[in-house]
Design a protein around this motif. Structure first.
Motif, short mmCIF file in Angstrom:
data_model
loop_
_atom_site.label_atom_id
_atom_site.label_comp_id
_atom_site.label_asym_id
_atom_site.label_seq_id
_atom_site.Cartn_x
_atom_site.Cartn_y
_atom_site.Cartn_z
N ASN A 1 -5.61 -8.51 1.99
CA ASN A 1 -6.20 -8.61 3.38
C ASN A 1 -7.67 -7.99 3.49
O ASN A 1 -7.87 -7.65 4.78
N GLU A 2 -8.38 -8.07 2.68
CA GLU A 2 -9.88 -7.22 2.85
C GLU A 2 -10.48 -8.40 3.52
O GLU A 2 -10.55 -9.43 3.27
N TYR B 1 4.48 -1.78 2.85
CA TYR B 1 5.97 -1.72 2.99
C TYR B 1 6.57 -3.03 2.56
O TYR B 1 6.07 -3.95 2.12
N LEU B 2 7.91 -2.89 2.47
CA LEU B 2 8.67 -4.15 2.13
C LEU B 2 9.49 -4.67 3.10
O LEU B 2 9.74 -4.06 4.23
N SER B 3 9.88 -6.00 3.02
CA SER B 3 10.99 -6.73 3.69
C SER B 3 11.56 -7.70 2.99
O SER B 3 11.23 -8.07 1.86
N ARG C 1 4.81 -6.27 1.48
CA ARG C 1 4.20 -7.16 2.33
C ARG C 1 2.75 -6.73 2.80
O ARG C 1 1.95 -7.58 3.31
N SER C 2 2.47 -5.69 2.21
CA SER C 2 1.08 -5.20 2.49
C SER C 2 0.77 -4.12 1.54
O SER C 2 1.69 -3.77 0.54
N TYR D 1 1.16 -5.07 -6.36
CA TYR D 1 1.95 -4.83 -7.53
C TYR D 1 3.37 -5.12 -7.55
O TYR D 1 4.20 -4.51 -7.93
N ASP D 2 3.71 -6.13 -6.79
CA ASP D 2 5.20 -6.56 -6.30
C ASP D 2 5.69 -7.00 -7.46
O ASP D 2 6.95 -6.48 -7.88
#
Length: 731
Positions: free
Chosen positions: A460-461, A188-190, A215-216, A222-223
């Motif tokens: 976050n793996e 998602y984005l923030s 954010r995740s 790929y942001d």
């Protein structure tokens, strides 16, 4: 002719020159005086006024690139909505900090004043969600669901709503094609924070205050490619905000399109079957505890065996990523982060850790071969194995006599591996390890990729855990004081364990190696690690980095940057051992194998199936179900926490996913017209010059017909049916 002498004119000329000189000196004196007045007497005042003429930048946010599945179906794109935003800077200039304005705004939007005010407060360590974690100088979105009437009322009454804007804005949309949320994979984005802006100031991709960043999930990975470049126009303005002129204009660039290896159709099947399997098993009674199975979490990974590309990845519990769009509500945030909801933001496929149980036996069989044992020799499969006054039972206390390692996989015989694990522990020196101790079982587990990140392209793996001698020592050093404080000789079970751990918790004991040989004890693995290992057995030994990103395509479709599969290692066994493992795993789905009852009618001659069941014991909880499988093309791993046995809980769902992939009915007959993906997708979707994509339609999954009309399903005319009830048997 006049005879006036020349000398008669001289006085008049001289007078004129004097007058002109006086005038010039007067003008110079006046000019000098004025300059003195401006630069010296009032110089400071005018300098301050000049400073008030500054540069203001107007930012036009870039349109974020779409995220597509392997065939071009949008998983995430953008849509235009009426967004109502508040300027916190303007509100703070008001005597009441804008409370009156926000209260009026709440009335127009049909919201509670408190909810509106919470949206514009700044986040810090003490402020609960919702709050604004972006720049305080950026307009803060209050809602992205404003109606046309609401927007018109705000814009027509600007005197009542200073600092409030209502504009058409492109916002993120997570499309859920075929009801496939793909939530934890997409992320998602923030809003970007001031701290992030400063950190990225000198980087290749600096942030603007208006940016929304991932954010995740792959939104984060790929942001940079998806974000694009915002358009910025610079204006010179005076102290009252009047535009004096345009100084610079940098046009914006839309974000690139990310093509993933996810197939939305298969993702829909995987999500449905995982959720249905968990729902089904919750209605069954655990014979050990006498309670219904909790089935509180689960995950499934569908992977291309030859490349490591992820075709589907589902995690339960899940959530709707659209909850984050336009700012998450306090209610939604509490639900997504609460213990009661069991933390749906977690991607259990890469972050869920549990003991492996019998799916780990491919590691132990390989370790035995490395240690010098022959794969086809006979090893006693007794009903139990004793060490001192301890007895380690086989599953359901069944014995099969002398069998090969291949048969030990087929019947999932624990005692074969107990003996091998114990023997190797003794050969390495037991409690007093040799300097050249091989530790084949532990070393082989690490060489299979367990205890390390797989390198998947989502953040976050977790690494899991391989409890070898080095880990035991570090863990003891970190926990010794607590164990010594809690421990009590002859106390409760927990107190006695703490007491023993305090004294000798750094020692690798015999029972540690015995438990480790069947994936129990302190070992922890993740579903994506297991899928990567089983895919390596399928492809001949290559451990690929699992990847979701497949290609990055420029906004005009002209530039295509393919993301090639990369390997991070090889299985630590030779080709013959891999063939032996493959043969043993194939026998698991054939008569007598622990998964045979789940693959009745499977066309084994046309689509060879291999599998391994696993039922892992977790202290204080019900058993964890594991089911690892592969064909020549695909690897599927499913796990259900507190779900019972591997073939019992996860088996039906995995079979249904394969049936959908290959277009098979219960009798094993194949209909390629119904097959979702009989072979891995190779071609990339075509992005047109205007950024459009000719995407195929996606229909919702139905286990009866596989393909149904989504509108009829939505109206309840074609309800979804779950997998058939199943007996509790098998490992």
């Amino acid at each position: 002719m006049s005879n006036i002498p020349e000398t008669g004119r001289t006085p008049r000329v001289q007078v004129r020159l004097v007058i002109i000189q006086i005038l010039v000196f007067s003008l110079l004196l006046t000019l000098g005086g004025r300059l003195w007045y401006l630069q010296i007497r009032n110089g400071k005042e005018y300098a301050e006024e000049a400073k008030s003429n500054n540069i203001q930048r107007v930012v036009q946010p870039a349109v974020r690139g779409a995220i597509l599945d392997a065939r071009g179906v949008p998983l995430a794109d953008n849509e235009t909505r009426l967004v109502v935003s508040a300027s916190r800077t303007d509100l703070m200039k008001m005597k009441d900090d804008g409370k009156a304005v926000l209260t009026r705004l709440a009335g127009v939007l049909g919201m509670k004043p408190k909810d509106v005010m919470d949206k514009v407060r700044l986040c810090d360590s003490q402020t609960p969600k919702p709050c604004w974690n972006g720049s305080p100088y950026q307009p803060i979105p209050i809602t992205d669901e404003a109606t046309t009437q609401q927007a018109l009322r705000i814009r027509e009454s600007t005197e009542d709503f200073p600092g409030i804007s209502a504009e058409l804005t492109a916002v993120r949309r997570y499309t859920a094609p075929g009801k496939a949320k793909t939530a934890q994979v997409l992320g998602y984005l923030s809003p970007v924070t001031d701290e992030e802006i400063q950190k990225a100031k000198d980087s290749e991709s600096p942030y603007l205050r208006s940016d929304q960043i991932g954010r995740s999930g792959i939104e984060r990975t790929y942001d940079k490619e998806l974000r694009g470049k915002a358009g910025v126009t610079s204006y010179e303005v005076d102290k009252v905000g009047r535009v004096m002129g345009q100084t610079q204009s940098d046009p914006g660039v839309p974000g690139s399109t990310l093509v993933t290896s996810i197939d939305a159709r298969v993702q829909s099947v995987a999500e449905y079957e995982l959720a249905q399997a968990m729902k089904t098993v919750r209605g069954e009674t655990d014979k050990i505890t006498g309670r219904k199975y909790e089935a509180d979490a689960g995950a499934v990974v569908v992977m291309e065996s030859k490349t490591g590309r992820v075709v589907a990845m589902a995690s339960q519990p899940d959530y709707d990523p659209n909850a984050w769009v336009g700012g998450i509500s306090g209610k939604d945030y509490a639900r997504l982060t609460s213990k009661d909801s069991n933390y749906p933001l977690l991607n259990r496929a890469i972050q869920g850790q549990a003991p492996a149980g019998s799916v780990f036996k491919v590691v132990s069989a390989s370790a035995a071969v490395r240690a010098g044992y022959d794969f086809d020799d006979k090893y006693l499969c007794s009903s139990s194995y004793s060490m001192g006054n301890r007895s380690f039972a086989n599953f359901e206390s069944q014995g099969h006599g002398p069998i090969t390692l291949g048969d030990a996989l087929k019947y999932s015989c624990n005692t074969v591996f107990y003996r091998l694990g114990h023997q190797e522990w003794n050969r390495d020196g037991g409690l007093k390890p040799k300097k050249d101790a091989h530790d084949w079982f532990y070393r082989t587990a690490r060489d299979f990729g367990f205890g390390s990140e797989t390198g998947i392209d989502v953040p976050n793996e977790v690494t899991g855990r391989i409890p070898d001698r080095q880990w035991k020592q570090k863990f003891w050093e970190a926990n010794k004081d607590a164990w010594c404080k809690q421990g009590k000789k002859g106390g409760s079970y927990v107190e006695q364990i703490a007491y023993e751990s305090c004294l000798e918790g750094n020692q690798l004991k015999a029972y540690d190696s015995i438990n480790f040989s069947i994936g129990q004890g302190d070992v922890l693995i993740t579903p994506v690690q297991l899928a990567t290992a089983y895919a390596a057995i399928s492809n001949g030994g290559t451990l690929f980095n699992p990847t979701i990103g497949k290609a990055v395509i420029s906004p005009d479709g002209k530039s295509v940057e393919e993301i090639k599969p990369e390997a991070h290692g090889k299985l630590p066994v030779n080709a013959q051992t891999i063939k032996d493992l493959d043969k043993g795993l194939r026998s698991v789905v054939e008569p007598g194998g622990t998964a045979a009852w789940r693959f009745g009618g499977w066309p084994q001659d046309k689509i060879p199936m291999r599998a391994k069941t696993g039922t892992a014991q977790v202290y204080g909880k019900q058993t964890t179900s594991w089911f690892a499988t592969y064909t020549d093309d695909f690897t599927i791993v499913m796990t259900i926490s507190q779900g019972g046995t591997g073939s019992g809980a996860s088996g039906p769902a995995v079979r249904n996913i394969y049936d959908a992939l290959y277009g098979l009915d219960d009798a094993g007959n194949q209909d390629l017209k119904r097959a979702l993906l009989p072979k891995p997708q190779s071609a990339l979707p075509k992005v047109q010059a205007d950024g459009s994509i000719d995407a195929p339609d996606i229909k919702a999954y139905d286990p009866k017909s596989q393909l149904v009309d989504p509108e009829k399903q939505k109206d309840g005319q074609q309800p979804l049916a779950g997998p058939p009830p199943h007996a509790r048997t098998g490992d």
